[in-house]
Design a protein around this motif. Structure first.
Motif, PDB file in Angstrom:
ATOM      1  N   ILE A   8       0.847  -1.190   0.000  1.00  0.00           N
ATOM      2  CA  ILE A   8       0.000   0.000   0.000  1.00  0.00           C
ATOM      3  C   ILE A   8       0.885   1.243   0.000  1.00  0.00           C
ATOM      4  CG2 ILE A   8      -1.844   1.214   1.210  1.00  0.00           C
ATOM      5  CD1 ILE A   8      -2.458  -1.505   2.595  1.00  0.00           C
ATOM      6  N   GLY A   9       0.685   2.091  -1.015  1.00  0.00           N
ATOM      7  CA  GLY A   9       1.490   3.293  -1.131  1.00  0.00           C
ATOM      8  C   GLY A   9       0.710   4.546  -0.793  1.00  0.00           C
ATOM      9  N   ALA A  10       1.404   5.544  -0.247  1.00  0.00           N
ATOM     10  CA  ALA A  10       0.783   6.830   0.040  1.00  0.00           C
ATOM     11  C   ALA A  10       0.452   7.543  -1.269  1.00  0.00           C
ATOM     12  CB  ALA A  10       1.717   7.689   0.892  1.00  0.00           C
ATOM     13  N   GLU A  11      -0.453   8.509  -1.196  1.00  0.00           N
ATOM     14  CA  GLU A  11      -0.925   9.196  -2.399  1.00  0.00           C
ATOM     15  C   GLU A  11       0.212   9.866  -3.163  1.00  0.00           C
ATOM     16  OE1 GLU A  11      -4.320  12.498  -3.699  1.00  0.00           O
ATOM     17  OE2 GLU A  11      -4.091  11.913  -1.599  1.00  0.00           O
ATOM     18  N   ASP A  12       1.176  10.459  -2.435  1.00  0.00           N
ATOM     19  CA  ASP A  12       2.250  11.172  -3.123  1.00  0.00           C
ATOM     20  C   ASP A  12       3.372  10.251  -3.606  1.00  0.00           C
ATOM     21  OD1 ASP A  12       3.051  10.607  -0.541  1.00  0.00           O
ATOM     22  OD2 ASP A  12       4.104  12.504  -0.247  1.00  0.00           O
ATOM     23  N   ALA A  66      13.260   3.137  -3.826  1.00  0.00           N
ATOM     24  CA  ALA A  66      12.250   4.102  -4.249  1.00  0.00           C
ATOM     25  C   ALA A  66      12.791   5.174  -5.195  1.00  0.00           C
ATOM     26  CB  ALA A  66      11.627   4.772  -3.024  1.00  0.00           C
ATOM     27  N   GLY A  67      14.065   5.555  -5.054  1.00  0.00           N
ATOM     28  CA  GLY A  67      14.611   6.622  -5.892  1.00  0.00           C
ATOM     29  C   GLY A  67      16.122   6.515  -6.010  1.00  0.00           C
ATOM     30  N   ASP A  68      16.696   7.262  -6.935  1.00  0.00           N
ATOM     31  CA  ASP A  68      18.150   7.273  -7.118  1.00  0.00           C
ATOM     32  C   ASP A  68      18.843   7.774  -5.849  1.00  0.00           C
ATOM     33  OD1 ASP A  68      17.608   6.549  -9.720  1.00  0.00           O
ATOM     34  OD2 ASP A  68      18.052   8.524 -10.573  1.00  0.00           O
ATOM     35  N   VAL A  69      19.915   7.087  -5.462  1.00  0.00           N
ATOM     36  CA  VAL A  69      20.718   7.516  -4.308  1.00  0.00           C
ATOM     37  C   VAL A  69      22.191   7.548  -4.726  1.00  0.00           C
ATOM     38  CG1 VAL A  69      21.390   7.086  -1.918  1.00  0.00           C
ATOM     39  CG2 VAL A  69      19.084   6.480  -2.686  1.00  0.00           C
ATOM     40  N   TYR A  70      22.832   8.685  -4.488  1.00  0.00           N
ATOM     41  CA  TYR A  70      24.262   8.840  -4.758  1.00  0.00           C
ATOM     42  C   TYR A  70      25.044   8.462  -3.503  1.00  0.00           C
ATOM     43  CZ  TYR A  70      28.722  11.376  -5.003  1.00  0.00           C
ATOM     44  OH  TYR A  70      30.052  11.732  -4.951  1.00  0.00           O
ATOM     45  N   PHE A  71      26.027   7.576  -3.644  1.00  0.00           N
ATOM     46  CA  PHE A  71      26.891   7.164  -2.535  1.00  0.00           C
ATOM     47  C   PHE A  71      28.338   7.523  -2.845  1.00  0.00           C
ATOM     48  CE2 PHE A  71      23.326   4.339  -1.726  1.00  0.00           C
ATOM     49  CZ  PHE A  71      23.294   4.236  -0.345  1.00  0.00           C
ATOM     50  N   TRP A 119       6.402   1.449   1.112  1.00  0.00           N
ATOM     51  CA  TRP A 119       5.279   0.558   0.870  1.00  0.00           C
ATOM     52  C   TRP A 119       4.863  -0.087   2.181  1.00  0.00           C
ATOM     53  CZ3 TRP A 119       2.711   0.794  -3.525  1.00  0.00           C
ATOM     54  CH2 TRP A 119       3.364   1.277  -4.663  1.00  0.00           C
ATOM     55  N   GLN A 120       3.662   0.199   2.622  1.00  0.00           N
ATOM     56  CA  GLN A 120       3.123  -0.477   3.801  1.00  0.00           C
ATOM     57  C   GLN A 120       2.704  -1.884   3.384  1.00  0.00           C
ATOM     58  OE1 GLN A 120      -0.299   1.436   5.464  1.00  0.00           O
ATOM     59  NE2 GLN A 120      -0.154   0.384   7.425  1.00  0.00           N
ATOM     60  N   ILE A 121       3.021  -2.862   4.210  1.00  0.00           N
ATOM     61  CA  ILE A 121       2.809  -4.263   3.842  1.00  0.00           C
ATOM     62  C   ILE A 121       1.711  -4.865   4.716  1.00  0.00           C
ATOM     63  CG2 ILE A 121       3.896  -6.534   3.670  1.00  0.00           C
ATOM     64  CD1 ILE A 121       6.573  -4.962   3.324  1.00  0.00           C
ATOM     65  N   LYS A 122       0.709  -5.443   4.076  1.00  0.00           N
ATOM     66  CA  LYS A 122      -0.414  -6.066   4.776  1.00  0.00           C
ATOM     67  C   LYS A 122      -0.507  -7.536   4.375  1.00  0.00           C
ATOM     68  CE  LYS A 122      -2.559  -2.479   6.801  1.00  0.00           C
ATOM     69  NZ  LYS A 122      -2.880  -2.421   8.247  1.00  0.00           N
ATOM     70  N   VAL A 123      -0.690  -8.404   5.359  1.00  0.00           N
ATOM     71  CA  VAL A 123      -0.936  -9.818   5.099  1.00  0.00           C
ATOM     72  C   VAL A 123      -2.127 -10.272   5.934  1.00  0.00           C
ATOM     73  CG1 VAL A 123       1.448 -10.395   4.492  1.00  0.00           C
ATOM     74  CG2 VAL A 123       0.746 -10.476   6.878  1.00  0.00           C
ATOM     75  N   LYS A 124      -2.591 -11.476   5.660  1.00  0.00           N
ATOM     76  CA  LYS A 124      -3.749 -12.000   6.377  1.00  0.00           C
ATOM     77  C   LYS A 124      -3.407 -12.288   7.837  1.00  0.00           C
ATOM     78  CE  LYS A 124      -4.168 -15.127   3.130  1.00  0.00           C
ATOM     79  NZ  LYS A 124      -4.650 -16.263   2.308  1.00  0.00           N
ATOM     80  N   ARG A 125      -4.446 -12.285   8.677  1.00  0.00           N
ATOM     81  CA  ARG A 125      -4.260 -12.553  10.109  1.00  0.00           C
ATOM     82  C   ARG A 125      -3.569 -13.902  10.320  1.00  0.00           C
ATOM     83  NH1 ARG A 125      -7.804 -10.904  14.877  1.00  0.00           N
ATOM     84  NH2 ARG A 125      -8.479  -9.398  13.325  1.00  0.00           N
ATOM     85  N   GLY A 126      -2.589 -13.890  11.207  1.00  0.00           N
ATOM     86  CA  GLY A 126      -1.850 -15.113  11.489  1.00  0.00           C
ATOM     87  C   GLY A 126      -0.635 -15.318  10.598  1.00  0.00           C
ATOM     88  N   ILE A 158       8.155  -0.687   6.984  1.00  0.00           N
ATOM     89  CA  ILE A 158       9.269  -1.512   7.439  1.00  0.00           C
ATOM     90  C   ILE A 158      10.498  -1.123   6.623  1.00  0.00           C
ATOM     91  CG2 ILE A 158      10.171  -3.857   7.626  1.00  0.00           C
ATOM     92  CD1 ILE A 158       7.121  -4.687   7.750  1.00  0.00           C
ATOM     93  N   ASN A 159      11.515  -0.615   7.303  1.00  0.00           N
ATOM     94  CA  ASN A 159      12.738  -0.198   6.639  1.00  0.00           C
ATOM     95  C   ASN A 159      13.763  -1.330   6.658  1.00  0.00           C
ATOM     96  OD1 ASN A 159      11.701   2.433   6.148  1.00  0.00           O
ATOM     97  ND2 ASN A 159      12.110   2.943   8.287  1.00  0.00           N
ATOM     98  N   PHE A 160      14.816  -1.184   5.859  1.00  0.00           N
ATOM     99  CA  PHE A 160      15.730  -2.295   5.624  1.00  0.00           C
ATOM    100  C   PHE A 160      17.161  -1.921   5.987  1.00  0.00           C
ATOM    101  CE2 PHE A 160      12.516  -2.575   2.028  1.00  0.00           C
ATOM    102  CZ  PHE A 160      11.632  -3.353   2.774  1.00  0.00           C
TER     103      PHE A 160
END
Length: 229
Positions: A8-12, A66-71, A119-126, A158-160
């Motif tokens: 699930i993504g936010a509107e923006d 989600a987007g380009d990142v310069y390292f 991205w918000q992540i939803k799964v079924k109960r349990g 959830i971040n990584f």
């Protein structure tokens, strides 16, 4: 029938940032180009004909950057800077105290970071989700840290967390770069009860039969036992 998993993504962000997608769509070119056989001789199959290897790659879904990142990274990966142009942050430093002392391993640096996921992540109960670096497709520059989250209860992004692996690097990690492979599973399948015991005579006989069948046909598992996913 309800979906196994929802992203699930936010509107923006929706229709702007790259969407998650089935992991089976992220099969690397080197695997696609690999010959199935090294030669016409017996026992010469490559991992191209190994269902367990392929099944691991195809399980679950991929969440991309989600987007380009310069390292910019120094000679021992102790100094890392990063920037982006997206209107939301894409990388943060992770508290070094969360790794120091608790983990003593050369692959865990003193400069832990995390990719931010929108991205918000939803799964079924349990159900819970296993988050791992894309299986059998290591990124040469970074590696996300694995974890399990109760996504049926946790209403938050959830971040990584990740470690950087390549010294003396300067460049852009592009939007859409695969970050993590998420595999939903039912929590009740993780039973804590188990046993260790000797093989029975029946099990020894069945093992011997399986080995004879493998000796008769090189691709016995692939052709007779494998269930296509």
């Amino acid at each position: 029938m309800a979906s196994t998993i929802e992203f699930i993504g936010a509107e923006d962000d929706y229709d702007v940032i790259p969407e998650p997608y089935p992991s089976r769509k992220f099969i690397p070119d080197w695997f696609k180009k690999l010959d199935s056989k090294l030669s016409v001789k017996l026992t010469s199959s490559t991992i191209k004909r190994c269902p367990p290897f392929l099944d691991a790659m195809q399980a679950g879904w991929i969440i991309p950057l989600a987007g380009d990142v310069y390292f910019k990274v120094n000679e021992d990966c102790s100094g890392i800077t990063y920037e982006w142009t997206y209107h939301k942050p894409l990388v943060e430093n992770h508290g070094v105290e969360q790794l120091s002392g608790a983990i003593k391993h050369p692959s865990y640096p003193t400069h832990p970071m995390k990719f931010l996921n929108y991205w918000q992540i939803k799964v079924k109960r349990g159900w819970s989700c296993l988050f791992v670096p894309p299986l059998n497709r290591a990124n040469k520059n970074f590696e996300c840290i694995s974890g399990i989250v109760e996504c049926d209860k946790y209403d938050e992004y959830i971040n990584f967390p990740f470690i950087w692996k390549t010294p003396n690097f300067e460049g852009v990690i592009e939007a859409g770069t695969p970050l993590i492979q998420v595999i939903p599973f039912k929590r009740n399948t993780l039973k804590k009860d188990f046993k260790c015991r000797k093989q029975t005579k029946k099990e020894i006989a069945h093992l011997a039969l399986t080995r004879r069948r493998r000796g008769s046909h090189e691709s016995y598992y692939r052709d007779q036992l494998w269930v296509r996913k």
